[in-house]
Design a protein around this motif. Structure first.
Motif, short mmCIF file in Angstrom:
data_model
loop_
_atom_site.label_atom_id
_atom_site.label_comp_id
_atom_site.label_asym_id
_atom_site.label_seq_id
_atom_site.Cartn_x
_atom_site.Cartn_y
_atom_site.Cartn_z
N VAL A 14 0.93 -1.29 0.14
CA VAL A 14 0.19 0.04 -0.04
C VAL A 14 1.03 1.13 0.15
CG1 VAL A 14 -1.89 1.25 1.20
CG2 VAL A 14 -1.72 -1.12 1.30
N GLY A 15 0.53 2.11 -0.98
CA GLY A 15 1.45 3.37 -1.11
C GLY A 15 0.64 4.64 -1.14
N MET A 16 0.21 5.08 -0.01
CA MET A 16 -0.62 6.40 0.05
C MET A 16 -0.03 7.47 0.67
SD MET A 16 -4.27 4.72 0.45
CE MET A 16 -4.92 3.01 -0.33
N THR A 17 1.09 7.19 1.32
CA THR A 17 1.96 8.08 2.22
C THR A 17 1.32 8.09 3.60
OG1 THR A 17 0.33 10.18 1.98
CG2 THR A 17 2.19 9.81 0.36
N ALA A 18 1.95 8.31 4.53
CA ALA A 18 1.92 8.19 5.76
C ALA A 18 1.10 9.66 6.28
CB ALA A 18 2.94 7.88 6.61
N PRO A 19 0.10 9.40 7.29
CA PRO A 19 -0.31 8.23 8.16
C PRO A 19 -1.66 7.60 7.24
CG PRO A 19 -1.56 10.15 9.03
CD PRO A 19 -0.25 10.87 7.82
N LYS A 20 -2.01 8.12 6.18
CA LYS A 20 -3.27 7.77 5.37
C LYS A 20 -3.25 6.30 5.07
CE LYS A 20 -5.97 8.91 1.11
NZ LYS A 20 -6.19 9.60 0.05
N GLN A 21 -1.90 5.88 4.72
CA GLN A 21 -2.00 4.35 4.09
C GLN A 21 -2.09 3.31 5.40
OE1 GLN A 21 2.05 4.48 2.28
NE2 GLN A 21 3.01 4.45 4.12
N GLU A 22 -1.45 3.76 6.49
CA GLU A 22 -1.44 2.94 7.90
C GLU A 22 -2.91 2.74 8.26
OE1 GLU A 22 2.90 4.30 7.33
OE2 GLU A 22 0.77 5.21 7.20
N LYS A 23 -3.58 3.98 8.28
CA LYS A 23 -5.03 4.05 8.84
C LYS A 23 -5.84 3.48 7.84
CE LYS A 23 -4.65 8.55 11.16
NZ LYS A 23 -5.07 10.06 11.29
N TRP A 24 -5.60 3.27 6.77
CA TRP A 24 -6.66 2.73 5.89
C TRP A 24 -6.42 1.26 5.86
CZ3 TRP A 24 -6.80 -0.98 1.96
CH2 TRP A 24 -7.96 -1.13 1.16
N VAL A 25 -5.13 0.63 6.00
CA VAL A 25 -4.82 -0.77 6.32
C VAL A 25 -5.64 -1.30 7.66
CG1 VAL A 25 -3.48 -2.44 6.75
CG2 VAL A 25 -3.01 -1.02 4.78
N TYR A 26 -5.29 -0.43 8.66
CA TYR A 26 -5.96 -0.85 9.92
C TYR A 26 -7.42 -0.70 9.84
CZ TYR A 26 -6.33 -0.84 15.13
OH TYR A 26 -6.85 -1.21 16.38
N ALA A 27 -7.97 0.07 9.32
CA ALA A 27 -9.62 0.02 9.23
C ALA A 27 -10.14 -0.86 8.46
CB ALA A 27 -10.00 1.39 8.53
N HIS A 28 -9.44 -1.62 7.54
CA HIS A 28 -10.02 -2.57 6.51
C HIS A 28 -9.43 -4.08 6.50
CE1 HIS A 28 -12.38 0.70 5.06
NE2 HIS A 28 -11.31 1.36 4.87
N LYS A 29 -8.46 -3.85 7.47
CA LYS A 29 -7.57 -5.42 7.45
C LYS A 29 -8.49 -6.58 7.64
CE LYS A 29 -6.32 -4.82 12.22
NZ LYS A 29 -5.25 -4.91 13.28
N HIS A 30 -9.53 -6.39 8.44
CA HIS A 30 -10.29 -7.55 8.52
C HIS A 30 -11.22 -8.07 7.27
CE1 HIS A 30 -9.45 -7.53 13.01
NE2 HIS A 30 -9.81 -6.13 12.81
N ARG A 31 -11.23 -7.20 6.46
CA ARG A 31 -11.91 -7.56 5.04
C ARG A 31 -11.09 -8.04 3.98
NH1 ARG A 31 -15.57 -2.63 3.29
NH2 ARG A 31 -16.23 -4.31 1.59
N LEU A 32 -9.57 -7.73 4.32
CA LEU A 32 -8.64 -8.24 3.19
C LEU A 32 -8.17 -9.53 3.56
CD1 LEU A 32 -6.84 -4.47 3.46
CD2 LEU A 32 -8.21 -5.38 1.61
N ASN A 33 -8.50 -10.20 2.21
CA ASN A 33 -7.95 -11.53 2.10
C ASN A 33 -6.58 -11.74 1.79
OD1 ASN A 33 -10.48 -12.39 3.27
ND2 ASN A 33 -11.17 -12.45 1.00
N VAL A 34 -5.53 -11.40 2.62
CA VAL A 34 -4.31 -11.27 2.18
C VAL A 34 -3.21 -11.76 3.48
CG1 VAL A 34 -2.44 -9.93 1.24
CG2 VAL A 34 -4.63 -9.13 0.98
N LYS A 35 -2.21 -12.40 3.10
CA LYS A 35 -1.39 -13.15 4.11
C LYS A 35 -0.57 -11.78 4.76
CE LYS A 35 -0.24 -17.80 3.02
NZ LYS A 35 0.71 -18.57 2.45
N VAL A 36 0.14 -10.94 4.00
CA VAL A 36 0.80 -9.89 4.56
C VAL A 36 0.66 -8.59 3.87
CG1 VAL A 36 3.22 -8.85 4.62
CG2 VAL A 36 2.90 -11.60 4.80
#
Length: 252
Positions: free
Chosen positions: A161-183
């Motif tokens: 994910v490349g959206m610049t900090a802190p936007k990218q980290e917050k986006w991943v955190y908010a949606h990680k449970h819906r993402l079917n990805v190992k890493v």
């Protein structure tokens, strides 16, 4: 994640093992990898949600000479900087070896096309998916659904994910449970570096601990606040913490 060595710095558990110890194929649970540098540290001190996101990372890499220096001053430990670009290269090598797949979310279509073109030459065994989200401060529900669906339909092993900090980290955190990805890795500027739309300083400057300076010279308007303003503030935080450590030791 206790199989990896970490070190407590401020409120964060910093990953200090070699990247060679991390193998994405061995992950049995979803792994969120973020990076910490002096800029993200200062931003997180003013943004409680961002700090929570970083604290709860599965792996938090020491991406910056400031973090390396702070670890030496506060903990007496010499550690190696691990940049987002180092993580990216490490995972690509693993993916290529097993014909894995990865997905790039973020940046412009031009940058993503550059990434795909270079990957086809350097890591031809990797299956690659990309998506350039709309350029806006905040995504709506439709935007988020589109991104998540595209990622899950592609079913990658690794998501960059490349959206610049802190936007990218917050986006991943908010949606990680819906993402079917190992890493899942938030690696910001690596998208531009790898596509060569922005040139990363050479190994000489990186090994000298002066990558930040060359980037500042090349992109002063974009980076002056990160280094000129936040740099001294970060140093203040480090020595304030050092003083507290000394006072506590003397009082005991």
């Amino acid at each position: 994640m206790n199989r990896y060595e970490t070190l407590k710095l401020f409120d964060y558990s910093i990953y200090i093992s070699s990247l060679d110890r991390f193998d994405y194929t061995e992950q049995t649970q979803k792994c969120i990898i973020n990076t910490l540098n002096q800029y993200s540290y200062i931003i997180a001190e003013k943004d409680e949600y961002f700090k929570k996101v970083l604290v709860e990372s599965d792996l938090l890499l020491p991406d910056g000479i400031g973090i390396v220096g702070a670890t030496k001053i506060l903990k007496g430990r010499k550690i190696k900087k691990i940049a987002g670009a180092d993580l990216h290269k490490h995972l690509l090598e693993q993916l290529n070896a097993v014909a894995g797949s990865c997905f790039y979310l973020g940046s412009s279509q031009e940058t993503l096309d550059g990434i795909k073109k270079r990957l086809a030459i350097e890591y031809p065994a990797i299956r690659v998916g990309v998506y350039s989200p709309p350029f806006k401060k905040q995504f709506n529900d439709d935007d988020n659904d589109r991104m998540i669906n595209d990622i899950n339909d592609f079913n990658p092993d690794v998501l960059f994910v490349g959206m610049t900090a802190p936007k990218q980290e917050k986006w991943v955190y908010a949606h990680k449970h819906r993402l079917n990805v190992k890493v899942i890795c938030s690696i910001g500027a690596v998208f531009d570096f790898y596509s060569e739309t922005v040139r990363r300083p050479g190994k000489f400057w990186i090994n000298m601990g002066l990558e930040w300076f060359i980037r500042l010279v090349r992109e002063p308007i974009h980076l002056w606040k990160r280094y000129i303003l936040y740099g001294p503030v970060f140093i203040y935080h480090v020595y304030k913490e050092k003083l507290l450590i000394v006072l506590n030791k003397n009082s005991n």
